[in-house]
Design a protein around this motif. Sequence first.
Motif, mmCIF file in Angstrom:
data_model
loop_
_atom_site.group_PDB
_atom_site.id
_atom_site.type_symbol
_atom_site.label_atom_id
_atom_site.label_comp_id
_atom_site.label_asym_id
_atom_site.label_seq_id
_atom_site.Cartn_x
_atom_site.Cartn_y
_atom_site.Cartn_z
ATOM 1 N N LYS A 35 -40.887 18.735 12.446
ATOM 2 C CA LYS A 35 -40.037 17.852 11.654
ATOM 3 C C LYS A 35 -38.939 18.680 11.010
ATOM 4 N N LYS A 36 -37.709 18.284 11.267
ATOM 5 C CA LYS A 36 -36.582 19.026 10.716
ATOM 6 C C LYS A 36 -36.613 18.997 9.189
ATOM 7 N N THR A 37 -37.088 17.906 8.607
ATOM 8 C CA THR A 37 -37.126 17.817 7.150
ATOM 9 C C THR A 37 -38.080 18.846 6.557
ATOM 10 N N ALA A 38 -39.187 19.161 7.256
ATOM 11 C CA ALA A 38 -40.122 20.179 6.766
ATOM 12 C C ALA A 38 -39.449 21.546 6.750
ATOM 13 N N LEU A 39 -38.686 21.857 7.779
ATOM 14 C CA LEU A 39 -37.951 23.113 7.831
ATOM 15 C C LEU A 39 -36.944 23.183 6.689
ATOM 16 N N GLU A 40 -36.182 22.127 6.508
ATOM 17 C CA GLU A 40 -35.178 22.100 5.443
ATOM 18 C C GLU A 40 -35.826 22.220 4.068
ATOM 19 N N GLU A 41 -36.972 21.565 3.879
ATOM 20 C CA GLU A 41 -37.695 21.661 2.610
ATOM 21 C C GLU A 41 -38.177 23.083 2.350
ATOM 22 N N ASN A 42 -38.735 23.720 3.366
ATOM 23 C CA ASN A 42 -39.223 25.099 3.217
ATOM 24 C C ASN A 42 -38.078 26.042 2.859
ATOM 25 N N ILE A 43 -36.961 25.888 3.534
ATOM 26 C CA ILE A 43 -35.808 26.748 3.259
ATOM 27 C C ILE A 43 -35.272 26.471 1.862
ATOM 28 N N ARG A 44 -35.170 25.224 1.502
ATOM 29 C CA ARG A 44 -34.682 24.856 0.163
ATOM 30 C C ARG A 44 -35.595 25.425 -0.925
ATOM 31 N N ASP A 45 -36.904 25.332 -0.737
ATOM 32 C CA ASP A 45 -37.858 25.880 -1.715
ATOM 33 C C ASP A 45 -37.722 27.389 -1.823
ATOM 34 N N PHE A 46 -37.574 28.055 -0.675
ATOM 35 C CA PHE A 46 -37.429 29.503 -0.690
ATOM 36 C C PHE A 46 -36.139 29.913 -1.390
ATOM 37 N N LEU A 47 -35.056 29.208 -1.107
ATOM 38 C CA LEU A 47 -33.777 29.536 -1.734
ATOM 39 C C LEU A 47 -33.824 29.275 -3.240
ATOM 40 N N ARG A 48 -34.563 28.267 -3.645
ATOM 41 C CA ARG A 48 -34.749 27.998 -5.073
ATOM 42 C C ARG A 48 -35.466 29.174 -5.743
ATOM 43 N N LEU A 49 -36.458 29.717 -5.077
ATOM 44 C CA LEU A 49 -37.166 30.896 -5.580
ATOM 45 C C LEU A 49 -36.215 32.085 -5.679
ATOM 46 N N LEU A 50 -35.389 32.281 -4.673
ATOM 47 C CA LEU A 50 -34.414 33.370 -4.695
ATOM 48 C C LEU A 50 -33.439 33.241 -5.857
ATOM 49 N N LYS A 51 -33.013 32.023 -6.109
ATOM 50 C CA LYS A 51 -32.025 31.774 -7.168
ATOM 51 C C LYS A 51 -32.526 32.245 -8.530
ATOM 52 N N LYS A 52 -33.837 32.182 -8.736
ATOM 53 C CA LYS A 52 -34.421 32.620 -10.000
ATOM 54 C C LYS A 52 -34.342 34.136 -10.156
ATOM 55 N N SER A 53 -34.278 34.849 -9.025
ATOM 56 C CA SER A 53 -34.355 36.302 -9.055
ATOM 57 C C SER A 53 -33.024 37.005 -8.828
ATOM 58 N N TYR A 54 -32.080 36.332 -8.245
ATOM 59 C CA TYR A 54 -30.796 36.946 -7.923
ATOM 60 C C TYR A 54 -29.669 36.247 -8.663
ATOM 61 N N GLU A 55 -28.793 37.050 -9.267
ATOM 62 C CA GLU A 55 -27.618 36.474 -9.916
ATOM 63 C C GLU A 55 -26.697 35.875 -8.862
ATOM 64 N N GLN A 56 -26.493 36.626 -7.782
ATOM 65 C CA GLN A 56 -25.689 36.139 -6.673
ATOM 66 C C GLN A 56 -26.614 35.984 -5.475
ATOM 67 N N MET A 57 -26.625 34.801 -4.893
ATOM 68 C CA MET A 57 -27.524 34.532 -3.775
ATOM 69 C C MET A 57 -27.201 35.422 -2.584
#
Length: 87
Positions: A35-57
Amino acid sequence: IFCFLKSMKKHDLFFFFSQQVPLTIVFTKCDKTKKKTALEENIRDFLRLLKKSYEQMPPWIMTSCVTNQGRNELLMHIQQLKNYWSS
């Protein structure tokens, strides 16, 4: 530094985050998700985690060797880094 998530462990990622190591995230096997939505959700969740740790993505690229998705983007990114580090 390229970060291939399939082989990365959680403690490796936290090391990169805590040290603010510059990296490029490469999502591999993007054709494998049913399911493409599962892939997009996983990537979105991971990027959200990154945003907490990096000033610049950090840059990120989705790839698939089956469909060649992201191939040109990855090659261009590697060339840009080569040019940057060789000058």
